[in-house]
Design a protein around this motif. Structure first.
Motif, PDB file in Angstrom:
ATOM      1  N   GLU A  83      35.726  35.738  39.191  1.00  0.00           N
ATOM      2  CA  GLU A  83      36.994  35.128  39.586  1.00  0.00           C
ATOM      3  C   GLU A  83      38.148  36.129  39.593  1.00  0.00           C
ATOM      4  OE1 GLU A  83      37.490  31.883  36.866  1.00  0.00           O
ATOM      5  OE2 GLU A  83      35.757  30.775  37.643  1.00  0.00           O
ATOM      6  N   TYR A  84      37.862  37.392  39.288  1.00  0.00           N
ATOM      7  CA  TYR A  84      38.894  38.433  39.285  1.00  0.00           C
ATOM      8  C   TYR A  84      39.162  38.880  40.735  1.00  0.00           C
ATOM      9  CZ  TYR A  84      38.067  39.121  34.214  1.00  0.00           C
ATOM     10  OH  TYR A  84      37.936  38.950  32.859  1.00  0.00           O
ATOM     11  N   PRO A  85      40.296  39.550  40.973  1.00  0.00           N
ATOM     12  CA  PRO A  85      40.571  40.096  42.307  1.00  0.00           C
ATOM     13  C   PRO A  85      39.445  41.021  42.790  1.00  0.00           C
ATOM     14  CG  PRO A  85      42.541  40.189  40.955  1.00  0.00           C
ATOM     15  CD  PRO A  85      41.426  39.752  40.052  1.00  0.00           C
ATOM     16  N   GLU A  86      39.321  41.113  44.081  1.00  0.00           N
ATOM     17  CA  GLU A  86      38.219  41.850  44.716  1.00  0.00           C
ATOM     18  C   GLU A  86      38.112  43.294  44.213  1.00  0.00           C
ATOM     19  OE1 GLU A  86      34.932  42.653  46.801  1.00  0.00           O
ATOM     20  OE2 GLU A  86      35.859  40.665  46.650  1.00  0.00           O
ATOM     21  N   ILE A  87      39.255  43.910  43.964  1.00  0.00           N
ATOM     22  CA  ILE A  87      39.258  45.317  43.543  1.00  0.00           C
ATOM     23  C   ILE A  87      38.504  45.534  42.231  1.00  0.00           C
ATOM     24  CG2 ILE A  87      41.421  45.221  42.210  1.00  0.00           C
ATOM     25  CD1 ILE A  87      42.150  47.942  43.464  1.00  0.00           C
ATOM     26  N   CYS A  88      38.344  44.474  41.441  1.00  0.00           N
ATOM     27  CA  CYS A  88      37.680  44.573  40.133  1.00  0.00           C
ATOM     28  C   CYS A  88      36.154  44.551  40.247  1.00  0.00           C
ATOM     29  CB  CYS A  88      38.096  43.417  39.229  1.00  0.00           C
ATOM     30  SG  CYS A  88      39.852  43.334  38.883  1.00  0.00           S
ATOM     31  N   GLN A  89      35.630  44.083  41.377  1.00  0.00           N
ATOM     32  CA  GLN A  89      34.203  43.805  41.451  1.00  0.00           C
ATOM     33  C   GLN A  89      33.327  45.048  41.310  1.00  0.00           C
ATOM     34  OE1 GLN A  89      33.332  40.644  41.114  1.00  0.00           O
ATOM     35  NE2 GLN A  89      35.548  40.259  41.169  1.00  0.00           N
ATOM     36  N   LYS A  90      33.835  46.185  41.741  1.00  0.00           N
ATOM     37  CA  LYS A  90      33.035  47.416  41.612  1.00  0.00           C
ATOM     38  C   LYS A  90      32.909  47.865  40.149  1.00  0.00           C
ATOM     39  CE  LYS A  90      34.635  51.358  43.016  1.00  0.00           C
ATOM     40  NZ  LYS A  90      35.195  52.417  43.883  1.00  0.00           N
ATOM     41  N   TYR A  91      33.769  47.303  39.282  1.00  0.00           N
ATOM     42  CA  TYR A  91      33.721  47.629  37.853  1.00  0.00           C
ATOM     43  C   TYR A  91      33.141  46.471  37.036  1.00  0.00           C
ATOM     44  CZ  TYR A  91      37.159  50.918  39.720  1.00  0.00           C
ATOM     45  OH  TYR A  91      37.798  51.852  40.477  1.00  0.00           O
ATOM     46  N   LYS A  92      32.461  45.597  37.718  1.00  0.00           N
ATOM     47  CA  LYS A  92      31.991  44.347  37.115  1.00  0.00           C
ATOM     48  C   LYS A  92      31.168  44.573  35.849  1.00  0.00           C
ATOM     49  CE  LYS A  92      29.621  40.055  38.331  1.00  0.00           C
ATOM     50  NZ  LYS A  92      29.055  39.245  39.434  1.00  0.00           N
TER      51      LYS A  92
END
Length: 297
Positions: A83-92
């Motif tokens: 549910e975080y902003p898209e920019i966070c997904q690579k650091y999931k």
């Protein structure tokens, strides 16, 4: 052993601050709080991390935010990385389990400490003055004794390397104003009472705790962490006996080790033995399980 996370570095997200334990990132009108495995004792950051500590802090905070939401709003938006902003997904992978997406509140520069038992710096001050933060207490109290009523003993919020300082109500009021002070005092004590009753039923004595608040949309809300082994003293109810120091489910265990090696409470920190690190990790996990009934995912 699980990987220890001492520091995060998300290059595409703006790092606002690296605190004693948390790395704070900014995305538009929100923050991402990442709980590392760093451990601070006597306001000094240890060289070694405590495995899984950041995940335990996050899970316990999330649990308590829900329990006390009837007392005051808090800053938590979500701890689900999906549910975080898209920019966070690579650091999931690094964010999973140890982060919270939160409202960007304006910090109120006061540590809101509530004490239900006399211990730590409060016990030392009482021995010298018969009071804590200017609050007169009955004569003849012994270490770890339960107070008739919880007391609110604020402290300044120090930067890394400095020490928090216990201050009087008069001084705190000068810093933040009477109306804000009165709200923080009442709310902090109410949260402590509700949480201590809950914890007691789960076999844990909540001796004292520290909270932080901020302004958001003109209202005061709870921020940072809440009622964790980093910000509270948790004692096993079954082992409690007034008149002595207590066993604990928190970082008091590390403080006791540091005192045993005559640590001067100034950087650099001494090396923590593996036994101390592992036992501390175990105490944090025990606190999580006892309070929430759940282990880490």
């Amino acid at each position: 052993m699980k990987k220890v996370v001492l520091k995060t570095n998300f290059e595409e997200i703006k790092l606002v601050k690296r605190g004693k334990v948390r790395d704070i990132y900014e995305i538009d009108d929100k923050y991402i709080l990442v709980s590392s495995d760093r451990l601070s004792a006597f306001d000094v950051i240890m060289n070694e991390g405590i495995p899984q500590k950041g995940r335990v802090l996050t899970k316990i905070s999330e649990f308590w935010f829900d329990i006390v939401k009837d007392q005051v709003d808090n800053h938590l938006i979500s701890s689900n990385v999906d549910e975080y902003p898209e920019i966070c997904q690579k650091y999931k992978e690094e964010l999973f389990g140890r982060s919270m997406l939160v409202k960007k509140a304006e910090l109120i520069p006061l540590e809101c400490i509530v004490r239900g038992y006399i211990s730590g710096s409060g016990w030392k001050e009482y021995q010298q003055k018969g009071s804590i933060c200017g609050i007169e207490l009955p004569a003849g109290l012994v270490e770890s004794e339960k107070l008739d009523e919880p007391i609110f003993t604020p402290s300044t919020k120090a930067e890394i390397g400095d020490h928090d300082e216990n201050i009087s109500e008069e001084k705190a009021t000068k810093i933040i104003g009477k109306e804000t002070y009165d709200f923080l005092k009442t709310t902090s004590i109410n949260i402590y009472k509700k949480a201590s009753e809950y914890a007691f039923e789960k076999g844990i004595i909540l001796a004292d705790t520290k909270m932080e608040f901020g302004f958001y949309d003109g209202k005061i809300i709870l921020i940072d962490e809440l009622l964790t082994p980093d910000s509270s003293r948790f004692w096993p109810k079954d082992d409690y006996e007034k008149g002595r120091a207590q066993m604990s489910y928190d970082k008091q265990y590390v403080r006791d080790y540091l005192l045993s090696v005559n640590f001067n409470k100034q950087p650099p920190a001494p090396t923590l033995p593996e036994e101390v690190i592992n036992n501390t990790a175990d105490k944090y996990i025990q606190a999580l399980i006892k309070l929430t009934g759940k282990d880490l995912d």
